[in-house]
Write a protein that holds these residues in place. Structure first.
Motif, PDB file in Angstrom:
ATOM      1  N   GLN A  17      -1.540   3.010 -15.341  1.00 13.78           N
ATOM      2  CA  GLN A  17      -2.739   3.717 -15.805  1.00 13.78           C
ATOM      3  C   GLN A  17      -2.339   5.093 -16.330  1.00 13.78           C
ATOM      4  N   LEU A  63       7.250  -1.334  -8.896  1.00 12.27           N
ATOM      5  CA  LEU A  63       8.315  -0.378  -8.570  1.00 12.27           C
ATOM      6  C   LEU A  63       7.738   0.825  -7.836  1.00 12.27           C
ATOM      7  N   ILE A  94       2.480  12.353  -8.286  1.00  9.87           N
ATOM      8  CA  ILE A  94       1.262  12.689  -7.537  1.00  9.87           C
ATOM      9  C   ILE A  94       1.067  14.198  -7.622  1.00  9.87           C
ATOM     10  N   ILE A 140       8.350  13.428 -17.139  1.00 10.28           N
ATOM     11  CA  ILE A 140       7.035  14.029 -17.360  1.00 10.28           C
ATOM     12  C   ILE A 140       6.823  15.135 -16.327  1.00 10.28           C
TER      13      ILE A 140
HETATM   14  N1  NAD Z   1      -3.395  14.330 -15.863  1.00  7.67           N
HETATM   15  C1  NAD Z   1      -2.950  15.570 -16.078  1.00  7.67           C
HETATM   16  O1  NAD Z   1      -3.712  16.484 -16.434  1.00  7.67           O
HETATM   17  C2  NAD Z   1      -1.458  15.887 -15.901  1.00  7.67           C
HETATM   18  C3  NAD Z   1      -1.030  17.153 -16.268  1.00  7.67           C
HETATM   19  C4  NAD Z   1       0.321  17.470 -16.144  1.00  7.67           C
HETATM   20  C5  NAD Z   1       1.204  16.533 -15.660  1.00  7.67           C
HETATM   21  N2  NAD Z   1       0.769  15.293 -15.292  1.00  7.67           N
HETATM   22  C6  NAD Z   1       1.774  14.340 -14.805  1.00  7.67           C
HETATM   23  O2  NAD Z   1       1.695  13.115 -15.510  1.00  7.67           O
HETATM   24  C7  NAD Z   1       2.075  12.029 -14.669  1.00  7.67           C
HETATM   25  C8  NAD Z   1       0.999  10.967 -14.684  1.00  7.67           C
HETATM   26  O3  NAD Z   1      -0.220  11.553 -14.269  1.00  7.67           O
HETATM   27  P1  NAD Z   1      -1.639  10.836 -14.472  1.00  7.67           P
HETATM   28  O4  NAD Z   1      -2.646  11.918 -14.617  1.00  7.67           O
HETATM   29  O5  NAD Z   1      -1.527   9.772 -15.489  1.00  7.67           O
HETATM   30  O6  NAD Z   1      -1.830  10.181 -13.007  1.00  7.67           O
HETATM   31  P2  NAD Z   1      -2.587   8.866 -12.527  1.00  7.67           P
HETATM   32  O7  NAD Z   1      -2.788   9.047 -11.065  1.00  7.67           O
HETATM   33  O8  NAD Z   1      -3.777   8.555 -13.374  1.00  7.67           O
HETATM   34  O9  NAD Z   1      -1.483   7.723 -12.765  1.00  7.67           O
HETATM   35  C9  NAD Z   1      -0.272   7.774 -12.046  1.00  7.67           C
HETATM   36  C10 NAD Z   1       0.330   6.370 -11.974  1.00  7.67           C
HETATM   37  O10 NAD Z   1       1.563   6.496 -11.253  1.00  7.67           O
HETATM   38  C11 NAD Z   1       1.592   5.515 -10.218  1.00  7.67           C
HETATM   39  N3  NAD Z   1       2.367   6.025  -9.081  1.00  7.67           N
HETATM   40  C12 NAD Z   1       2.023   7.043  -8.252  1.00  7.67           C
HETATM   41  N4  NAD Z   1       2.951   7.184  -7.295  1.00  7.67           N
HETATM   42  C13 NAD Z   1       3.903   6.233  -7.532  1.00  7.67           C
HETATM   43  C14 NAD Z   1       5.109   5.868  -6.886  1.00  7.67           C
HETATM   44  N5  NAD Z   1       5.494   6.470  -5.761  1.00  7.67           N
HETATM   45  N6  NAD Z   1       5.855   4.867  -7.419  1.00  7.67           N
HETATM   46  C15 NAD Z   1       5.454   4.240  -8.545  1.00  7.67           C
HETATM   47  N7  NAD Z   1       4.296   4.498  -9.177  1.00  7.67           N
HETATM   48  C16 NAD Z   1       3.529   5.501  -8.678  1.00  7.67           C
HETATM   49  C17 NAD Z   1       0.144   5.267  -9.849  1.00  7.67           C
HETATM   50  O11 NAD Z   1      -0.045   3.997  -9.224  1.00  7.67           O
HETATM   51  C18 NAD Z   1      -0.554   5.389 -11.201  1.00  7.67           C
HETATM   52  O12 NAD Z   1      -0.593   4.158 -11.891  1.00  7.67           O
HETATM   53  C19 NAD Z   1       2.349  12.634 -13.296  1.00  7.67           C
HETATM   54  O13 NAD Z   1       3.740  12.864 -13.139  1.00  7.67           O
HETATM   55  C20 NAD Z   1       1.599  13.957 -13.333  1.00  7.67           C
HETATM   56  O14 NAD Z   1       2.149  14.940 -12.493  1.00  7.67           O
HETATM   57  C21 NAD Z   1      -0.548  14.957 -15.400  1.00  7.67           C
END
Ligand code: NAD
Length: 272
Positions: A17, A63, A94, A140
């Motif tokens: 996602q 994974l 996270i 990322i």
């Molecule tokens: N959304 C934002 O505004 C934002 C901003 C800066 C950075 N990020 C970074 O982008 C990345 C993705 O964020 P997002 O907003 O899409 O998050 P999200 O929670 O919507 O999606 C994260 C995905 O990673 C998976 N995941 C989580 N822990 C895991 C693990 N231990 N092993 C394997 N899969 C795992 C989850 O199941 C999920 O499908 C992250 O590293 C986050 O720190 C997000």
């Protein structure tokens, strides 16, 4: 007769996602064969199936990124299915809240295990294949890794560590032709971010927030690192954040009735 052209192979973590899924979509669109992995096997498989329906060659795999044995199993499957790897994208992450004082050891260890140890294990596991392809790694990060805000202690620490890891890998593998860079999103509307914002004071997120970055735009930034120009870049951080890093809220992220954004209000960041 020349060898038939083989499309490059990319693996994305957290691709079930949000941003990881957007990256997988962009890579498939750019012609990669894509391995979509996630700790949630169901969403990894479903996301892989959607891209396959659109004509891409994909593989969906379970994974958990903090588990070295799980990485080994994934490498075996990728080798068996595609024979190599050109690009590893560490997107799984996270974003827990907490200060120096309110973060307990369990939360510290979990955040570091997922956001920092996970990418290291992935790189280490896939190095033989990346050496063979003279491939690349994209981690990322976040704009917050270099512009911290109160209440994100373990998150920011892990992502700042990931920036160090990115630069260290870039330096150690220059001679092997392997590049390693970081894409740093600002604020992206994802399922995970909606849950977090609802918990921390913005139940209507993303309403009222201007200039959000999309997951597909983060994907396009990752694709850049696979282009000839992008292959000349290593050890860098590319901010995709509408100016948030250079100007903090950049005057762009606020609700219409507010003079400043609540996102940057430590009281809101700390409220749980
Ligand atoms: N959304 C934002 O505004 C934002 C901003 C800066 C950075 N990020 C970074 O982008 C990345 C993705 O964020 P997002 O907003 O899409 O998050 P999200 O929670 O919507 O999606 C994260 C995905 O990673 C998976 N995941 C989580 N822990 C895991 C693990 N231990 N092993 C394997 N899969 C795992 C989850 O199941 C999920 O499908 C992250 O590293 C986050 O720190 C997000």
């Amino acid at each position: 007769m020349s060898e038939p052209f083989k499309r490059p192979v990319a693996l994305v973590t957290g691709a079930g996602q949000g941003i990881g899924q957007g990256i997988a979509r962009a890579l498939a669109k750019a012609g990669h064969r894509v391995v979509l992995t996630d700790r949630n096997a169901e969403t990894a498989l479903a996301s892989a199936a959607v891209l396959a329906d659109g004509g891409a060659e994909t593989l969906g795999l379970h994974l958990e990124v903090s588990d070295s044995q799980a990485w080994e199993r994934v490498r075996a499957e990728v080798e068996a299915c595609f024979g190599g790897l050109d690009l590893l994208v560490n997107s799984a992450g996270i974003s827990p809240r907490g200060t120096v004082e309110t973060t307990d050891e369990a939360l510290w260890e979990l955040t570091l295990a997922v956001n920092l140890k996970g990418p290291w294990l992935g790189i280490k596991t896939f190095l033989p294949l990346l050496r063979a392809s003279r491939g690349g790694v994209v981690n990322i990060g976040t704009t917050r890794a270099t512009r911290p805000m109160p209440g994100l202690f373990s998150y920011i620490t892990s992502k700042a560590g990931l920036l160090g890891l990115t630069q260290q890998v870039a330096v150690e593998y220059i001679d092997a032709g392997i590049t390693c860079n970081m894409v740093a999103p600002g604020w992206v509307d994802t399922p995970g971010e909606r849950v977090l914002q609802a918990k921390h004071g913005r139940p209507d997120f993303p309403n009222g927030v201007r200039n959000l970055t999309t997951s597909d735009e983060i994907g396009d930034a990752v694709v850049f690192f696979t282009t000839p120009a992008g292959r000349k870049v290593t050890g860098q951080i590319l901010y995709i954040d509408s100016g948030m890093h250079v100007a903090d809220d950049a005057g762009m992220i606020y609700l219409p009735h507010e003079s400043r954004t609540r996102y940057h209000d430590p009281e809101v960041a700390l409220r749980s």
